[in-house]
Design a protein around this motif. Structure first.
Motif, mmCIF file in Angstrom:
data_model
loop_
_atom_site.group_PDB
_atom_site.id
_atom_site.type_symbol
_atom_site.label_atom_id
_atom_site.label_comp_id
_atom_site.label_asym_id
_atom_site.label_seq_id
_atom_site.Cartn_x
_atom_site.Cartn_y
_atom_site.Cartn_z
ATOM 1 N N ASN A 241 -7.682 9.916 3.830
ATOM 2 C CA ASN A 241 -7.856 9.267 2.531
ATOM 3 C C ASN A 241 -7.860 7.760 2.741
ATOM 4 O O ASN A 241 -6.947 7.209 3.370
ATOM 5 N N LEU A 242 -8.900 7.110 2.233
ATOM 6 C CA LEU A 242 -9.036 5.662 2.338
ATOM 7 C C LEU A 242 -9.303 5.104 0.951
ATOM 8 O O LEU A 242 -10.284 5.492 0.294
ATOM 9 N N THR A 243 -8.452 4.208 0.495
ATOM 10 C CA THR A 243 -8.594 3.588 -0.821
ATOM 11 C C THR A 243 -8.771 2.088 -0.647
ATOM 12 O O THR A 243 -8.054 1.457 0.142
ATOM 13 N N GLU A 244 -9.721 1.515 -1.390
ATOM 14 C CA GLU A 244 -9.968 0.079 -1.319
ATOM 15 C C GLU A 244 -10.070 -0.506 -2.718
ATOM 16 O O GLU A 244 -10.763 0.035 -3.584
ATOM 17 N N LEU A 245 -9.377 -1.612 -2.925
ATOM 18 C CA LEU A 245 -9.464 -2.389 -4.153
ATOM 19 C C LEU A 245 -9.985 -3.766 -3.788
ATOM 20 O O LEU A 245 -9.430 -4.438 -2.915
ATOM 21 N N ARG A 246 -11.070 -4.180 -4.449
ATOM 22 C CA ARG A 246 -11.730 -5.441 -4.122
ATOM 23 C C ARG A 246 -11.945 -6.238 -5.402
ATOM 24 O O ARG A 246 -12.471 -5.712 -6.395
ATOM 25 N N TYR B 237 -6.013 0.832 2.016
ATOM 26 C CA TYR B 237 -4.917 1.683 2.477
ATOM 27 C C TYR B 237 -5.508 2.980 3.019
ATOM 28 O O TYR B 237 -6.300 3.640 2.337
ATOM 29 N N ALA B 238 -5.141 3.334 4.241
ATOM 30 C CA ALA B 238 -5.657 4.534 4.890
ATOM 31 C C ALA B 238 -4.506 5.450 5.273
ATOM 32 O O ALA B 238 -3.482 4.987 5.805
ATOM 33 N N ASP B 239 -4.680 6.740 5.011
ATOM 34 C CA ASP B 239 -3.679 7.756 5.355
ATOM 35 C C ASP B 239 -4.421 8.917 6.007
ATOM 36 O O ASP B 239 -5.269 9.555 5.382
ATOM 37 N N ASP C 49 -2.266 2.942 7.507
ATOM 38 C CA ASP C 49 -2.656 1.557 7.760
ATOM 39 C C ASP C 49 -2.883 0.845 6.441
ATOM 40 O O ASP C 49 -3.494 1.403 5.518
ATOM 41 N N LEU C 50 -2.413 -0.383 6.380
ATOM 42 C CA LEU C 50 -2.616 -1.238 5.213
ATOM 43 C C LEU C 50 -3.268 -2.529 5.683
ATOM 44 O O LEU C 50 -2.773 -3.197 6.594
ATOM 45 N N ALA D 213 1.726 2.193 10.406
ATOM 46 C CA ALA D 213 2.864 3.110 10.475
ATOM 47 C C ALA D 213 2.405 4.416 11.085
ATOM 48 O O ALA D 213 1.248 4.808 10.928
ATOM 49 N N TRP D 214 3.294 5.091 11.782
ATOM 50 C CA TRP D 214 2.950 6.384 12.372
ATOM 51 C C TRP D 214 4.202 7.245 12.455
ATOM 52 O O TRP D 214 5.327 6.770 12.321
#
Length: 325
Positions: free
Chosen positions: A226-231, A248-250, A268-269, A295-296
């Protein structure tokens, strides 16, 4: 037409770690592209080639040692004042890619159908067949896609893209079943501010029955991402703007389905702030800041060993100038 050349010299340690040539070496790349656009017919031809010694490590070319050709055609039927649609289109193309030694990497045939209607709406559906050769094995694949968008007013636009079908599991050299869903929402709040939110959901199930043999990996859900982007962009005037991006990627994996050791989950942020000022139509100044956090999980305990922690940050300045001949 475009021709590119590069000369590269890696530090000795980097060349050794990444299996790159020692010393200074050079490579060439190029492309030729022809497009014809008319009211009812469009067609195109494209050829590009990247030598195995061509490098753009600070650029946006992730692949070399290949040549590819593509040809396609598209037919349009235009609506009238008495029809509900404004345009209907039907098209297809064929492409073939091989390495510099002439070995086939991929060939594919794709077709699509699209309809344009009221509220600036568009609906497109298509699919195709391809053959991919990777790591000494050949894979026959079928794929499809559905795309839709509409804009009910001047300040709102939404679109959704869905892709599905066969996709390679490059990490383990086998076929998989891909599902990718990408919604997007764009809001134009006044004449100066634009806010864009998009999300990518992707999952890959490995399904290649040919590899179910002793010593091979089993089937199952390889990963879910899941990858979310706010621009956000604030356009002060025609000369300057500021832009902020948060990503933000999970990614959740099944380690038992990988040959190599992988983390069960990584997060990842990414954040970036950019200011741009256009001095003249040919001269642009950029100033920016970016930061990555990572983070992992602990593969032995299954819990987060490290939460989101800043891994790197960058301040950059860029000036671009174009000469008119």
């Amino acid at each position: 037409l475009q021709l590119l050349g590069s000369t590269t010299a890696y530090p000795g340690r980097a060349a050794e770690d990444y299996d790159q040539p020692q010393g200074r070496f050079s490579g060439l790349a190029g492309l030729a592209n022809y497009n014809h656009s008319a009211r009812h017919w469009n067609w195109w031809l494209r050829w590009e080639e990247f030598g195995r010694d061509f490098r753009t490590d600070s650029g946006f070319i992730p692949r070399v040692d290949y040549r590819t050709g593509r040809a396609g055609v598209h037919r349009n039927w235009w609506g009238t004042d008495d029809t509900w649609h404004s345009r209907i289109g039907l098209g297809g193309d064929f492409d073939m890619t091989e390495d510099q030694d002439g070995n086939l990497l991929e060939q594919a045939a794709e077709f699509w159908f699209e309809v344009h209607g009221p509220l600036q709406s568009q609906l497109e559906s298509g699919g195709g067949l391809r053959e991919r050769n990777y790591n000494g094995e050949s894979f026959d694949q079928a794929f499809g896609k559905v795309y839709g968008e509409f804009s009910p007013n001047a300040w709102l636009q939404a679109w959704l893209r869905i892709e599905f079908g066969d996709q390679l599991d490059y990490a383990n050299t086998r076929n998989g079943d891909l599902l990718q869903v990408r919604p997007n929402l764009t809001c134009r709040l006044g004449q100066h501010f634009t806010l864009q939110l998009n999300h990518t959901f992707e999952r890959l199930d490995v399904t290649d029955h040919r590899l179910l043999m002793p010593g091979r990996l089993p089937e199952g859900r390889l990963f879910t991402a899941n990858l979310t982007e706010l621009r956000g962009v604030w356009q002060f005037n025609t000369r300057s703007f500021v832009r902020a991006i948060i990503q933000y990627a999970d990614i959740d994996r099944t380690p038992e389905l990988y040959y190599d050791i992988v983390d069960q989950e990584t997060r990842d942020l990414f954040g970036q702030f950019l200011y741009s000022f256009k001095l003249t139509p040919q001269t642009v100044f950029f100033l920016g800041y970016s930061e990555n956090q990572h983070a992992w999980d602990d593969p032995f305990s299954g819990t987060d060993s490290i939460g989101l922690t800043r891994s790197d940050w960058t301040i950059f300045v860029k000036i671009g100038y174009a000469w008119l001949l």
